[in-house]
Design a protein around this motif. Sequence first.
Motif, PDB file in Angstrom:
ATOM      1  N   ILE A   9       0.840  -1.205   0.000  1.00 27.13           N
ATOM      2  CA  ILE A   9       0.000   0.000   0.000  1.00 27.13           C
ATOM      3  C   ILE A   9       0.871   1.248   0.000  1.00 27.13           C
ATOM      4  N   GLY A  10       1.982   1.208   0.752  1.00 30.49           N
ATOM      5  CA  GLY A  10       2.936   2.322   0.733  1.00 30.49           C
ATOM      6  C   GLY A  10       3.548   2.524  -0.642  1.00 30.49           C
ATOM      7  N   CYS A  11       3.874   1.413  -1.300  1.00 25.56           N
ATOM      8  CA  CYS A  11       4.400   1.483  -2.678  1.00 25.56           C
ATOM      9  C   CYS A  11       3.375   2.119  -3.605  1.00 25.56           C
ATOM     10  N   LEU A  12       2.114   1.733  -3.437  1.00 21.89           N
ATOM     11  CA  LEU A  12       1.020   2.269  -4.261  1.00 21.89           C
ATOM     12  C   LEU A  12       0.953   3.791  -4.130  1.00 21.89           C
ATOM     13  N   ALA A  13       0.962   4.281  -2.878  1.00 20.49           N
ATOM     14  CA  ALA A  13       0.885   5.726  -2.647  1.00 20.49           C
ATOM     15  C   ALA A  13       2.129   6.440  -3.170  1.00 20.49           C
ATOM     16  N   GLY A  14       3.304   5.842  -2.950  1.00 18.42           N
ATOM     17  CA  GLY A  14       4.552   6.463  -3.399  1.00 18.42           C
ATOM     18  C   GLY A  14       4.632   6.595  -4.906  1.00 18.42           C
ATOM     19  N   THR A 180      11.098  -7.627   1.247  1.00 20.42           N
ATOM     20  CA  THR A 180      12.330  -7.125   0.618  1.00 20.42           C
ATOM     21  C   THR A 180      12.202  -7.054  -0.892  1.00 20.42           C
ATOM     22  N   ALA A 181      11.650  -8.106  -1.494  1.00 21.40           N
ATOM     23  CA  ALA A 181      11.472  -8.140  -2.949  1.00 21.40           C
ATOM     24  C   ALA A 181      10.520  -7.038  -3.402  1.00 21.40           C
ATOM     25  N   ALA A 182       9.450  -6.819  -2.643  1.00 22.38           N
ATOM     26  CA  ALA A 182       8.473  -5.775  -2.995  1.00 22.38           C
ATOM     27  C   ALA A 182       9.110  -4.385  -2.934  1.00 22.38           C
ATOM     28  N   ILE A 183       9.923  -4.140  -1.901  1.00 25.83           N
ATOM     29  CA  ILE A 183      10.574  -2.827  -1.752  1.00 25.83           C
ATOM     30  C   ILE A 183      11.590  -2.601  -2.863  1.00 25.83           C
ATOM     31  N   GLN A 184      12.401  -3.606  -3.161  1.00 25.01           N
ATOM     32  CA  GLN A 184      13.411  -3.473  -4.224  1.00 25.01           C
ATOM     33  C   GLN A 184      12.761  -3.195  -5.573  1.00 25.01           C
ATOM     34  N   ALA A 292      19.061   1.361 -19.245  1.00 28.48           N
ATOM     35  CA  ALA A 292      19.768   0.079 -19.229  1.00 28.48           C
ATOM     36  C   ALA A 292      20.243  -0.251 -17.818  1.00 28.48           C
ATOM     37  N   ILE A 293      20.700   0.768 -17.076  1.00 27.44           N
ATOM     38  CA  ILE A 293      21.138   0.557 -15.694  1.00 27.44           C
ATOM     39  C   ILE A 293      19.954   0.187 -14.809  1.00 27.44           C
ATOM     40  N   ILE A 294      18.815   0.871 -15.012  1.00 33.44           N
ATOM     41  CA  ILE A 294      17.611   0.559 -14.234  1.00 33.44           C
ATOM     42  C   ILE A 294      17.156  -0.875 -14.490  1.00 33.44           C
ATOM     43  N   ALA A 295      17.363  -1.359 -15.728  1.00 32.74           N
ATOM     44  CA  ALA A 295      16.975  -2.739 -16.066  1.00 32.74           C
ATOM     45  C   ALA A 295      17.749  -3.764 -15.245  1.00 32.74           C
ATOM     46  N   ILE A 296      18.978  -3.413 -14.833  1.00 31.76           N
ATOM     47  CA  ILE A 296      19.766  -4.320 -14.000  1.00 31.76           C
ATOM     48  C   ILE A 296      19.105  -4.485 -12.643  1.00 31.76           C
ATOM     49  N   TRP A 297      18.639  -3.380 -12.062  1.00 33.69           N
ATOM     50  CA  TRP A 297      17.992  -3.422 -10.743  1.00 33.69           C
ATOM     51  C   TRP A 297      16.646  -4.121 -10.802  1.00 33.69           C
ATOM     52  N   ALA A 298      15.922  -3.891 -11.924  1.00 32.14           N
ATOM     53  CA  ALA A 298      14.578  -4.469 -12.033  1.00 32.14           C
ATOM     54  C   ALA A 298      14.629  -5.959 -12.313  1.00 32.14           C
TER      55      ALA A 298
END
Length: 298
Positions: A9-14, A180-184, A292-298
């Motif tokens: 829910i926090g992720c949704l609002a953010g 942890t997975a949801a936050i990342q 491309a860098i963001i794709a590494i994190w995702a």
Amino acid sequence: MDQLLAVKIGCLAGVLVITLLCGLIPSQVRWFQFNMARGKHRRILSCIGCFAAGVFLGACIMHMVADALGDIQEEIKKRQRQGNIIHKLNNTSEADDDSDAYPFGELIISLGFFLVFIIESIVLHCCPQAVHAHGDHESQDSHKDPPESHSSFRAFVLFLSLSFHSVFEGLAIGVQKQVTAAIQLCLAVLIHKAIVVFSLSLKLVQSGTKVRWRLLYLVVFALMSPAGISVGIGVSLSNSNGSSLAQAVLEGIAAGTFLYVTFLEILPYELRSHESPLTKFFFISLGFCVMAIIAIWA
């Protein structure tokens, strides 16, 4: 479970707040109005536009197309595994080789590409004024705004394809089973969305889309990922896998539409500017590298 639900829910609002803020900046701040810019101001906006084009190119290839191909291939393999039992019982296991060789994912993405192509062709054919403007698109000042009827349609397609992808991004967050997975994943989506919605807003301004439509597009776009997160939360709570094949197909079609707009509208528009070719290359490459860098994190 309660902690995980609170994080989602926090992720949704953010995601909602960040998307709205980053989208409203270029839409409402007069400094980003390209038609009013002169001299150094115009050159800076042109560089920002090239960066945005690189962002869309990266989002197209590194995110949307890659995600669609991966999901479609996964669904095909899942159904092949289910069918292997029947094939083995009937001694026809060699039938798998033919289906493995056919690029179903690429075909679905191509269908999305041609879907926008035929719709735009029909629109231009049925609107003589738009056809005339489209024919005169190449002029002496080749970085002028494209004809409104033509460019606004592509801006709408851009908004639509990005919105589809945003729903799937939110869905991925919503179905996570670990905090942890949801936050990342949420952090990766937040960075990705902030850059993409800024670039989308900039393109809506450049396309001459009216203010009320720009605001409507941005608000609806901002709601897409939260909607996906909500659906994902519902799916995770009900322990249902949903219609994963339909999701993969829709994501492939959305990727194809985005491919069309990226290569036939966004990149040509920026490459027609009067900036140095090396400057355009640098900023487009910079935008692509960010995604491309963001794709590494995702």
